[in-house]
Design a protein around this motif. Structure first.
Motif, PDB file in Angstrom:
ATOM      1  N   LYS A  14      41.106  42.812  38.174  1.00 19.46           N
ATOM      2  CA  LYS A  14      41.475  41.399  38.333  1.00 19.46           C
ATOM      3  C   LYS A  14      42.271  40.867  37.152  1.00 19.46           C
ATOM      4  O   LYS A  14      42.867  39.809  37.233  1.00 19.46           O
ATOM      5  CB  LYS A  14      40.231  40.539  38.569  1.00 19.46           C
ATOM      6  N   TRP A  25      49.012  47.794  38.403  1.00 20.10           N
ATOM      7  CA  TRP A  25      49.711  46.578  38.839  1.00 20.10           C
ATOM      8  C   TRP A  25      51.221  46.795  38.884  1.00 20.10           C
ATOM      9  O   TRP A  25      51.894  46.343  39.809  1.00 20.10           O
ATOM     10  CB  TRP A  25      49.361  45.395  37.939  1.00 20.10           C
ATOM     11  N   ASP A  29      53.426  46.298  42.095  1.00 19.58           N
ATOM     12  CA  ASP A  29      54.518  45.315  42.066  1.00 19.58           C
ATOM     13  C   ASP A  29      55.873  45.938  42.375  1.00 19.58           C
ATOM     14  O   ASP A  29      56.748  45.297  42.945  1.00 19.58           O
ATOM     15  CB  ASP A  29      54.574  44.592  40.718  1.00 19.58           C
ATOM     16  N   HIS A  54      39.797  36.498  47.489  1.00 14.49           N
ATOM     17  CA  HIS A  54      41.054  35.763  47.343  1.00 14.49           C
ATOM     18  C   HIS A  54      42.196  36.728  47.002  1.00 14.49           C
ATOM     19  O   HIS A  54      43.278  36.655  47.590  1.00 14.49           O
ATOM     20  CB  HIS A  54      40.917  34.684  46.267  1.00 14.49           C
ATOM     21  N   LEU A  55      41.932  37.634  46.078  1.00 13.28           N
ATOM     22  CA  LEU A  55      42.943  38.608  45.677  1.00 13.28           C
ATOM     23  C   LEU A  55      43.305  39.527  46.847  1.00 13.28           C
ATOM     24  O   LEU A  55      44.463  39.884  47.030  1.00 13.28           O
ATOM     25  CB  LEU A  55      42.451  39.420  44.483  1.00 13.28           C
ATOM     26  N   ARG A  56      42.312  39.865  47.664  1.00 13.96           N
ATOM     27  CA  ARG A  56      42.564  40.698  48.843  1.00 13.96           C
ATOM     28  C   ARG A  56      43.583  40.024  49.761  1.00 13.96           C
ATOM     29  O   ARG A  56      44.523  40.660  50.232  1.00 13.96           O
ATOM     30  CB  ARG A  56      41.268  40.965  49.595  1.00 13.96           C
ATOM     31  N   GLY A  57      43.426  38.732  49.984  1.00 18.34           N
ATOM     32  CA  GLY A  57      44.373  37.988  50.811  1.00 18.34           C
ATOM     33  C   GLY A  57      45.766  37.975  50.214  1.00 18.34           C
ATOM     34  O   GLY A  57      46.762  38.181  50.930  1.00 18.34           O
ATOM     35  N   GLN A  58      45.854  37.754  48.916  1.00 14.17           N
ATOM     36  CA  GLN A  58      47.153  37.749  48.242  1.00 14.17           C
ATOM     37  C   GLN A  58      47.836  39.109  48.348  1.00 14.17           C
ATOM     38  O   GLN A  58      49.032  39.207  48.612  1.00 14.17           O
ATOM     39  CB  GLN A  58      46.989  37.396  46.757  1.00 14.17           C
ATOM     40  N   MET A  59      47.058  40.159  48.119  1.00 11.12           N
ATOM     41  CA  MET A  59      47.604  41.511  48.167  1.00 11.12           C
ATOM     42  C   MET A  59      48.042  41.878  49.580  1.00 11.12           C
ATOM     43  O   MET A  59      49.058  42.549  49.759  1.00 11.12           O
ATOM     44  CB  MET A  59      46.581  42.510  47.629  1.00 11.12           C
ATOM     45  N   ARG A  61      49.174  39.775  51.870  1.00  9.43           N
ATOM     46  CA  ARG A  61      50.433  39.064  52.117  1.00  9.43           C
ATOM     47  C   ARG A  61      51.600  39.694  51.362  1.00  9.43           C
ATOM     48  O   ARG A  61      52.730  39.671  51.840  1.00  9.43           O
ATOM     49  CB  ARG A  61      50.287  37.584  51.735  1.00  9.43           C
ATOM     50  N   ALA A  62      51.325  40.259  50.187  1.00 10.47           N
ATOM     51  CA  ALA A  62      52.377  40.875  49.367  1.00 10.47           C
ATOM     52  C   ALA A  62      52.688  42.314  49.796  1.00 10.47           C
ATOM     53  O   ALA A  62      53.553  42.954  49.212  1.00 10.47           O
ATOM     54  CB  ALA A  62      51.968  40.847  47.889  1.00 10.47           C
ATOM     55  N   GLN A  64      50.639  44.857  49.501  1.00 12.22           N
ATOM     56  CA  GLN A  64      50.049  45.772  48.533  1.00 12.22           C
ATOM     57  C   GLN A  64      48.719  46.360  49.002  1.00 12.22           C
ATOM     58  O   GLN A  64      48.102  47.132  48.286  1.00 12.22           O
ATOM     59  CB  GLN A  64      49.830  45.051  47.200  1.00 12.22           C
TER      60      GLN A  64
END
Length: 142
Positions: A14, A25, A29, A54-59, A61-62, A64
């Motif tokens: 994290k 990362w 990226d 939360h990070l799972r959702g961001q990843m 969408r990205a 990743q």
């Protein structure tokens, strides 16, 4: 290439500035790979408990994160009592998704390391620190 992120690494992961996680990362990226995740109860519970929702959702969408759902629970059930560690869900995901690299913590679960490296199971490698960055190769994530 895809990797599996072990629960014991969530705290370090994290923090993108963590010296051991920075190469992971950078690899993500640069779109060189993805973290594989299963939506089984065990994975969902671990990611929730580890503060990774939360990070799972961001990843996701990205681009990743790769979700693998079919066959993981069945393989997990099949492996119970047949491996050294109590991480049947991780070994099952590695087998189903054909993942050969586990990102884990240096002082991590040695039994899981044994199972993950076992030539009769995953025959994989364990990334524990920045010196292992060579394991993070171009994306061949099926």
């Amino acid at each position: 290439m895809c990797v599996i992120l072990d629960t014991n690494t969530f705290g370090k992961f994290k923090d993108p500035t963590d010296e051991d996680m920075a190469p992971v990362w950078k690899w993500l990226d640069n779109r060189n790979g993805k973290i594989v995740y299963a939506n089984t109860k065990k994975f969902e519970d671990e990611w929730e408990k580890g503060g990774m929702s939360h990070l799972r959702g961001q990843m996701m969408r990205a681009g990743q994160l790769k979700l693998v759902s079919e066959g993981v629970q069945e393989k997990t059930d099949e492996l119970k009592g047949k491996i050294v560690s109590n991480d049947e869900h991780i070994i099952a995901l590695a087998l189903i998704a054909q993942v050969k690299v586990l990102v884990s913590y240096r002082e991590g679960d040695r039994d899981l390391f044994t199972d993950f490296k076992n030539r009769e199971l995953v025959s994989g490698k364990v990334y524990t620190r920045k010196a292992h960055a060579r394991m993070l190769t171009k994306d061949t994530c099926p």
